[in-house]
Design a protein around this motif. Structure first.
Motif, PDB file in Angstrom:
ATOM      1  N   ALA A  49       0.895  -1.330   0.095  1.00  0.00           N
ATOM      2  CA  ALA A  49       0.064   0.028  -0.074  1.00  0.00           C
ATOM      3  C   ALA A  49       0.849   1.247  -0.146  1.00  0.00           C
ATOM      4  CB  ALA A  49      -1.005  -0.053   1.305  1.00  0.00           C
ATOM      5  N   PRO A  50       1.888   1.545  -0.988  1.00  0.00           N
ATOM      6  CA  PRO A  50       2.562   2.644  -1.244  1.00  0.00           C
ATOM      7  C   PRO A  50       1.576   3.775  -1.607  1.00  0.00           C
ATOM      8  CG  PRO A  50       2.833   1.249  -3.030  1.00  0.00           C
ATOM      9  CD  PRO A  50       1.991   0.715  -2.144  1.00  0.00           C
ATOM     10  N   ASP A  51       2.040   5.168  -1.253  1.00  0.00           N
ATOM     11  CA  ASP A  51       1.342   6.208  -1.604  1.00  0.00           C
ATOM     12  C   ASP A  51       1.695   6.509  -2.938  1.00  0.00           C
ATOM     13  OD1 ASP A  51       0.300   6.869   0.920  1.00  0.00           O
ATOM     14  OD2 ASP A  51       2.413   7.293   1.546  1.00  0.00           O
ATOM     15  N   VAL A  52       3.082   6.331  -3.503  1.00  0.00           N
ATOM     16  CA  VAL A  52       3.499   6.497  -4.833  1.00  0.00           C
ATOM     17  C   VAL A  52       4.195   5.453  -5.406  1.00  0.00           C
ATOM     18  CG1 VAL A  52       4.699   8.147  -6.454  1.00  0.00           C
ATOM     19  CG2 VAL A  52       3.508   9.017  -4.420  1.00  0.00           C
ATOM     20  N   VAL A  53       4.089   4.884  -6.464  1.00  0.00           N
ATOM     21  CA  VAL A  53       5.049   3.889  -7.268  1.00  0.00           C
ATOM     22  C   VAL A  53       5.740   4.881  -8.395  1.00  0.00           C
ATOM     23  CG1 VAL A  53       4.966   1.887  -8.665  1.00  0.00           C
ATOM     24  CG2 VAL A  53       3.048   2.251  -7.157  1.00  0.00           C
ATOM     25  N   VAL A  54       7.100   4.528  -7.942  1.00  0.00           N
ATOM     26  CA  VAL A  54       7.977   5.390  -9.104  1.00  0.00           C
ATOM     27  C   VAL A  54       8.231   4.286 -10.151  1.00  0.00           C
ATOM     28  CG1 VAL A  54      10.200   6.529  -9.603  1.00  0.00           C
ATOM     29  CG2 VAL A  54       8.854   6.972  -7.646  1.00  0.00           C
ATOM     30  N   MET A  55       7.862   4.393 -11.363  1.00  0.00           N
ATOM     31  CA  MET A  55       7.609   3.134 -12.455  1.00  0.00           C
ATOM     32  C   MET A  55       8.531   3.652 -13.631  1.00  0.00           C
ATOM     33  SD  MET A  55       5.719   0.491 -12.760  1.00  0.00           S
ATOM     34  CE  MET A  55       3.891   0.830 -12.091  1.00  0.00           C
ATOM     35  N   ASP A  56       9.343   2.538 -13.931  1.00  0.00           N
ATOM     36  CA  ASP A  56      10.076   2.540 -15.183  1.00  0.00           C
ATOM     37  C   ASP A  56       9.006   2.260 -16.545  1.00  0.00           C
ATOM     38  OD1 ASP A  56      12.082   2.959 -17.160  1.00  0.00           O
ATOM     39  OD2 ASP A  56      12.763   1.102 -16.655  1.00  0.00           O
ATOM     40  N   THR A  85      11.731   7.629 -16.517  1.00  0.00           N
ATOM     41  CA  THR A  85      12.251   6.975 -17.446  1.00  0.00           C
ATOM     42  C   THR A  85      13.184   7.776 -18.104  1.00  0.00           C
ATOM     43  OG1 THR A  85      11.717   5.265 -19.222  1.00  0.00           O
ATOM     44  CG2 THR A  85      10.376   7.206 -19.245  1.00  0.00           C
ATOM     45  N   THR A  86      13.756   7.275 -19.284  1.00  0.00           N
ATOM     46  CA  THR A  86      14.940   7.961 -20.076  1.00  0.00           C
ATOM     47  C   THR A  86      14.165   9.015 -20.786  1.00  0.00           C
ATOM     48  OG1 THR A  86      15.156   6.429 -21.779  1.00  0.00           O
ATOM     49  CG2 THR A  86      16.594   6.431 -19.528  1.00  0.00           C
ATOM     50  N   ALA A 105       8.090  12.066 -15.487  1.00  0.00           N
ATOM     51  CA  ALA A 105       9.708  12.526 -15.143  1.00  0.00           C
ATOM     52  C   ALA A 105      10.646  11.713 -15.903  1.00  0.00           C
ATOM     53  CB  ALA A 105       9.982  12.725 -13.615  1.00  0.00           C
ATOM     54  N   VAL A 106      11.897  12.481 -15.897  1.00  0.00           N
ATOM     55  CA  VAL A 106      12.904  11.804 -16.900  1.00  0.00           C
ATOM     56  C   VAL A 106      14.115  11.640 -15.697  1.00  0.00           C
ATOM     57  CG1 VAL A 106      12.314  12.426 -19.158  1.00  0.00           C
ATOM     58  CG2 VAL A 106      13.658  13.969 -17.658  1.00  0.00           C
ATOM     59  N   LYS A 107      14.824  10.649 -16.216  1.00  0.00           N
ATOM     60  CA  LYS A 107      15.938  10.323 -15.167  1.00  0.00           C
ATOM     61  C   LYS A 107      16.974  11.392 -15.138  1.00  0.00           C
ATOM     62  CE  LYS A 107      14.838   5.465 -15.137  1.00  0.00           C
ATOM     63  NZ  LYS A 107      15.375   3.973 -15.700  1.00  0.00           N
ATOM     64  N   ASP A 108      17.081  12.089 -16.029  1.00  0.00           N
ATOM     65  CA  ASP A 108      18.298  12.946 -16.210  1.00  0.00           C
ATOM     66  C   ASP A 108      17.759  14.289 -15.578  1.00  0.00           C
ATOM     67  OD1 ASP A 108      16.475  13.935 -18.053  1.00  0.00           O
ATOM     68  OD2 ASP A 108      18.237  14.053 -19.736  1.00  0.00           O
ATOM     69  N   MET A 109      16.653  14.126 -14.753  1.00  0.00           N
ATOM     70  CA  MET A 109      16.282  15.594 -14.015  1.00  0.00           C
ATOM     71  C   MET A 109      17.033  15.542 -12.963  1.00  0.00           C
ATOM     72  SD  MET A 109      12.192  15.245 -13.957  1.00  0.00           S
ATOM     73  CE  MET A 109      11.823  16.520 -12.924  1.00  0.00           C
ATOM     74  N   ALA A 110      17.441  16.857 -12.243  1.00  0.00           N
ATOM     75  CA  ALA A 110      18.093  17.018 -10.873  1.00  0.00           C
ATOM     76  C   ALA A 110      17.383  16.135  -9.773  1.00  0.00           C
ATOM     77  CB  ALA A 110      18.131  18.317 -10.618  1.00  0.00           C
ATOM     78  N   ASP A 125      -1.619  16.376  -6.670  1.00  0.00           N
ATOM     79  CA  ASP A 125      -1.415  17.116  -7.736  1.00  0.00           C
ATOM     80  C   ASP A 125      -0.766  16.126  -8.932  1.00  0.00           C
ATOM     81  OD1 ASP A 125      -1.637  19.144  -9.687  1.00  0.00           O
ATOM     82  OD2 ASP A 125      -0.583  20.519  -8.253  1.00  0.00           O
ATOM     83  N   ALA A 126      -0.741  16.911 -10.035  1.00  0.00           N
ATOM     84  CA  ALA A 126      -0.015  16.046 -11.268  1.00  0.00           C
ATOM     85  C   ALA A 126       1.361  16.863 -11.780  1.00  0.00           C
ATOM     86  CB  ALA A 126      -0.806  15.921 -12.234  1.00  0.00           C
ATOM     87  N   LEU A 127       2.199  16.115 -12.380  1.00  0.00           N
ATOM     88  CA  LEU A 127       3.474  16.591 -12.929  1.00  0.00           C
ATOM     89  C   LEU A 127       3.696  16.155 -14.047  1.00  0.00           C
ATOM     90  CD1 LEU A 127       6.724  17.811 -11.104  1.00  0.00           C
ATOM     91  CD2 LEU A 127       6.862  15.980 -12.824  1.00  0.00           C
ATOM     92  N   ILE A 128       4.225  16.986 -15.187  1.00  0.00           N
ATOM     93  CA  ILE A 128       4.895  16.666 -16.329  1.00  0.00           C
ATOM     94  C   ILE A 128       6.085  17.310 -16.464  1.00  0.00           C
ATOM     95  CG2 ILE A 128       4.631  16.424 -18.847  1.00  0.00           C
ATOM     96  CD1 ILE A 128       1.576  16.510 -18.414  1.00  0.00           C
ATOM     97  N   ALA A 129       7.248  16.517 -16.625  1.00  0.00           N
ATOM     98  CA  ALA A 129       8.408  17.038 -16.998  1.00  0.00           C
ATOM     99  C   ALA A 129       8.525  18.184 -17.941  1.00  0.00           C
ATOM    100  CB  ALA A 129       9.616  16.163 -17.107  1.00  0.00           C
ATOM    101  N   PRO A 130       9.362  19.123 -17.789  1.00  0.00           N
ATOM    102  CA  PRO A 130       9.464  20.328 -18.918  1.00  0.00           C
ATOM    103  C   PRO A 130       9.580  19.329 -20.196  1.00  0.00           C
ATOM    104  CG  PRO A 130      10.609  20.910 -16.953  1.00  0.00           C
ATOM    105  CD  PRO A 130      10.393  19.546 -16.798  1.00  0.00           C
ATOM    106  N   GLY A 131       9.132  19.859 -21.254  1.00  0.00           N
ATOM    107  CA  GLY A 131       9.391  19.282 -22.672  1.00  0.00           C
ATOM    108  C   GLY A 131       8.686  18.242 -22.826  1.00  0.00           C
ATOM    109  N   VAL A 132       7.950  17.456 -21.895  1.00  0.00           N
ATOM    110  CA  VAL A 132       7.028  16.401 -22.082  1.00  0.00           C
ATOM    111  C   VAL A 132       5.790  16.812 -22.751  1.00  0.00           C
ATOM    112  CG1 VAL A 132       5.762  14.608 -21.096  1.00  0.00           C
ATOM    113  CG2 VAL A 132       8.142  15.103 -20.523  1.00  0.00           C
ATOM    114  N   THR A 133       5.323  17.904 -22.167  1.00  0.00           N
ATOM    115  CA  THR A 133       4.029  18.383 -22.778  1.00  0.00           C
ATOM    116  C   THR A 133       4.031  18.579 -24.289  1.00  0.00           C
ATOM    117  OG1 THR A 133       3.188  19.547 -20.740  1.00  0.00           O
ATOM    118  CG2 THR A 133       2.275  20.399 -22.831  1.00  0.00           C
ATOM    119  N   ARG A 134       5.131  19.086 -24.846  1.00  0.00           N
ATOM    120  CA  ARG A 134       5.292  19.259 -26.083  1.00  0.00           C
ATOM    121  C   ARG A 134       5.421  17.884 -26.733  1.00  0.00           C
ATOM    122  NH1 ARG A 134       8.806  22.911 -24.506  1.00  0.00           N
ATOM    123  NH2 ARG A 134      10.819  21.679 -24.596  1.00  0.00           N
ATOM    124  N   ARG A 135       5.851  16.838 -26.308  1.00  0.00           N
ATOM    125  CA  ARG A 135       5.591  15.392 -26.822  1.00  0.00           C
ATOM    126  C   ARG A 135       4.148  14.874 -26.702  1.00  0.00           C
ATOM    127  NH1 ARG A 135       7.912  12.044 -30.335  1.00  0.00           N
ATOM    128  NH2 ARG A 135       9.999  12.740 -29.596  1.00  0.00           N
TER     129      ARG A 135
END
Length: 218
Positions: A49-56, A85-86, A105-110, A125-135
């Motif tokens: 019962a985790p709160d968040v699953v960080v998923m590849d 992911t990458t 999110a992407v793995k090369d983020m800080a 809330d929700a988060l989309i890494a910079p640039g991903v919205t364009r994709r």
């Protein structure tokens, strides 16, 4: 106060180990388990019962998109999924978000940004890494255009807010654009989530495209 319970799902032990060490030094985050594939992630999520699953995304036996779909289908109010992911794999972003992921999110983020992403998703809330919205927009352009859906019973102002959410604008940016307060913007977003039966802000972005409120650039 207990911290945010995190399940790490990645087929690379080195990635899981690095994230575990990173989160071990963060008081508000607790790694409760590690999964090497999507099937393990689904099973362990039910057990821990985790709160968040960080998923590849790319994993053996069951990929992250299918695992996300199963997790959100079993319990829509359960663990939230942050896809990590990458950047080379971000062509999968639309499928992951449609499957029910709350962030991408992407793995090369800080490292601090990755931790912040976990907190954002855990908070509902929700988060989309910079640039991903364009994709995400590019995926709509490349694929068959969805037929515009009939806009449900939302007010004119709510439609304006939804359009700006679809364009990737933040609450503060929407407030500035519409000359309203941030608190009022948040109230509009909350009502849209309810009226459109959307899990989070990411799904509002998708709704805005599907309703034809936002048109992908050509």
């Amino acid at each position: 106060m207990s911290g945010i319970r995190v399940l790490l799902a990645d087929d690379q032990p080195l990635v899981r180990s690095g994230l575990r060490v990173l989160m071990a030094d963060t008081p508000d985050l607790e790694v409760v388990g590690e999964a090497a594939n999507g099937a393990e992630a689904v099973r362990m999520s039910a057990e821990l019962a985790p709160d968040v699953v960080v998923m590849d995304i790319r994993m053996p036996e069951m990929d992250g998109i299918e695992a996300t779909r199963r997790l959100t289908a079993v319990d829509p109010a359960g663990a939230r999924v942050l896809i990590l992911t990458t950047f080379d794999e971000d062509e999968h972003v639309y499928g992951a978000l449609r499957a029910g992921a709350s962030g991408f999110a992407v793995k090369d983020m800080a490292l601090d940004d990755i931790l912040a992403a976990v907190r954002v998703v855990a908070a509902g809330d929700a988060l989309i890494a910079p640039g991903v919205t364009r994709r995400l927009i590019a995926d709509f352009v490349a694929g068959p255009a969805p037929a515009p859906e009939r806009v449900p019973a939302i007010t004119g102002r709510e439609q304006e807010v939804l359009t700006l959410v679809g364009r990737g604008r933040s609450n503060s940016e929407i407030a500035q654009d519409l000359f309203i307060t941030v608190a009022t913007t948040k109230s509009h977003v909350a009502r849209l989530l309810t009226k459109l039966d959307a899990r989070d802000r990411v799904q509002l972005v998708i709704k805005a495209y599907e309703m034809g409120l936002v048109t992908p650039p050509r």
